[in-house]
Design a protein around this motif. Structure first.
Motif: not given
Length: 124
Positions: A8-10, A18-20, A67-68, A80-82
């Motif tokens: 996460g981030g800004l 991209r979340l893991s 999102f993918f 999760l690629q956003m």
């Protein structure tokens, strides 16, 4: 099962993150991993899920095409690629592990284990 969410981030609107979510292990009954999000004052809502066996993805209508979700079975990790992020995507994102069946993955109650959450903030 312990789940560790990260990434996460800004980011500015239109940007990507991209979340893991790494699972310490998978039980033989784990069927899918899902992502949910929760904004302040709102209920936890479904974002996406993916099955471990065939990699079948499921998406909320609000994120389809942007999102993918993908998984790495060898690493017990889901991504999760956003893309094309919007301010309304701002929330704490949680990953969860499910032993249930397709058709239930959009419900928080279908998940038995949750990660600690990672904050995603999208500025306008």
């Amino acid at each position: 099962v312990q789940l560790q969410a990260s990434g996460g981030g800004l980011v500015q609107a239109g940007g990507s993150l991209r979340l893991s979510c790494a699972a310490s292990r998978r039980t033989y009954r784990s069927s899918a991993m899902g992502w949910f999000r929760q904004a302040p004052g709102k209920e936890r809502e479904f974002v996406a899920a993916i099955t471990w066996n065939y990699g079948t993805p499921y998406y909320a209508d609000s994120v389809k095409g942007r999102f993918f979700i993908s998984r790495d079975n060898a690493q017990n990790t889901v991504y999760l690629q956003m893309n094309s992020l919007k301010p309304e995507d701002t929330a704490v994102y949680y990953c969860g592990d499910s032993k249930r069946y397709a058709g239930t993955y959009n419900v928080p109650g279908a998940y038995d284990f949750w990660g600690q959450g990672t904050q995603v903030t999208v500025s306008s």
